[in-house]
Design a protein around this motif. Structure first.
Motif, PDB file in Angstrom:
ATOM      1  N   ILE A  32       0.840  -1.195   0.000  1.00 22.85           N
ATOM      2  CA  ILE A  32       0.000   0.000   0.000  1.00 22.85           C
ATOM      3  C   ILE A  32       0.876   1.247   0.000  1.00 22.85           C
ATOM      4  CG2 ILE A  32      -1.587   1.372   1.423  1.00 22.85           C
ATOM      5  CD1 ILE A  32      -2.871  -1.295   2.289  1.00 22.85           C
ATOM      6  N   GLY A 198      -7.891  -0.030   3.509  1.00 21.53           N
ATOM      7  CA  GLY A 198      -8.371   0.700   2.343  1.00 21.53           C
ATOM      8  C   GLY A 198      -8.502   2.188   2.640  1.00 21.53           C
ATOM      9  N   GLU A 201      -5.039   3.732   2.694  1.00 17.59           N
ATOM     10  CA  GLU A 201      -4.547   4.024   1.349  1.00 17.59           C
ATOM     11  C   GLU A 201      -5.245   5.243   0.756  1.00 17.59           C
ATOM     12  OE1 GLU A 201      -3.176   1.922  -2.773  1.00 17.59           O
ATOM     13  OE2 GLU A 201      -4.319   0.713  -1.324  1.00 17.59           O
TER      14      GLU A 201
END
Length: 207
Positions: A32, A198, A201
């Protein structure tokens, strides 16, 4: 080549070897960071100290009496492992392992410039090989197998400065709002749990 703005992006990873979700997070976090031109700053902390300071408890204690809750947590873990192909993961049969020695060892390894090698060796030992890493003999053998000087690392875990740094890291993490592991900070933004990677990121992508 990364631009100066990109190289300034950092994810602070509040970490303890005793968390299986920290292991699972680490398997994704470097990629990431690489995608977003960021660096990961690994901050070793003592999960037990975080729990004590915040009144938190391990999920199996906090939610063990809630019908279906832990079954669902295990289902989510299996889904995460399958989604990311993390098939080397094995739940440690000695869990919970006292990680004080391991975490002091992480501080010592960072000071010696071998933090990354230590991290990989001990993560493998804990969450792939199922070792009892609070046993000093197992600790030394595992470090040696990872190409490290296990005896030197074991000796360094008794250093007063190493002990103080682990305490300071833990206290600083709590002061920032940490209540469990894995916790991530992007600037002042806090994210808890592997399910928030997520969001980590996405936050990095804003920079």
């Amino acid at each position: 080549m990364r631009s100066p703005a990109m190289t300034d992006k950092t994810v602070d990873f509040i970490f303890d070897f005793g968390s299986p979700n920290a292991y699972l997070s680490w398997k994704l976090l470097p990629d990431i960071a690489a995608r977003q031109g960021a660096t990961v700053k690994l901050i070793p902390c003592l999960l037990g100290g975080i729990f004590k300071a915040t009144g938190n408890q391990a999920p199996m204690i906090a939610f063990g009496g809630v019908k279906g809750k832990m079954d669902y947590e295990m289902l989510e873990t299996r889904r995460f492992i399958a989604a990311h192909g993390l098939t080397a993961f094995r739940f440690n049969p000695h869990f919970p392992v006292n990680t004080l020695l391991l975490m002091r060892g992480m501080i010592a390894a960072q000071r010696m410039g071998v933090g990354e090698a230590y991290l990989e060796a001990m993560l493998k030992g804990m969450w792939e090989d199922g070792l009892k890493l609070d046993d000093p003999e197992v600790f030394v053998a595992t470090a040696n197998a990872g190409g490290l000087d296990g005896a030197a690392l074991l000796a360094a875990t008794g250093d007063a400065e190493v002990k103080a740094e682990l305490v300071a890291n833990t206290e600083a993490a709590v002061a920032r709002g940490t209540f469990g592991i894995p916790t991530f900070f992007v600037g002042d933004e806090i994210f808890f749990g592997k399910e928030r990677l997520g969001q980590v990121e996405a936050e990095l992508a804003k920079g």
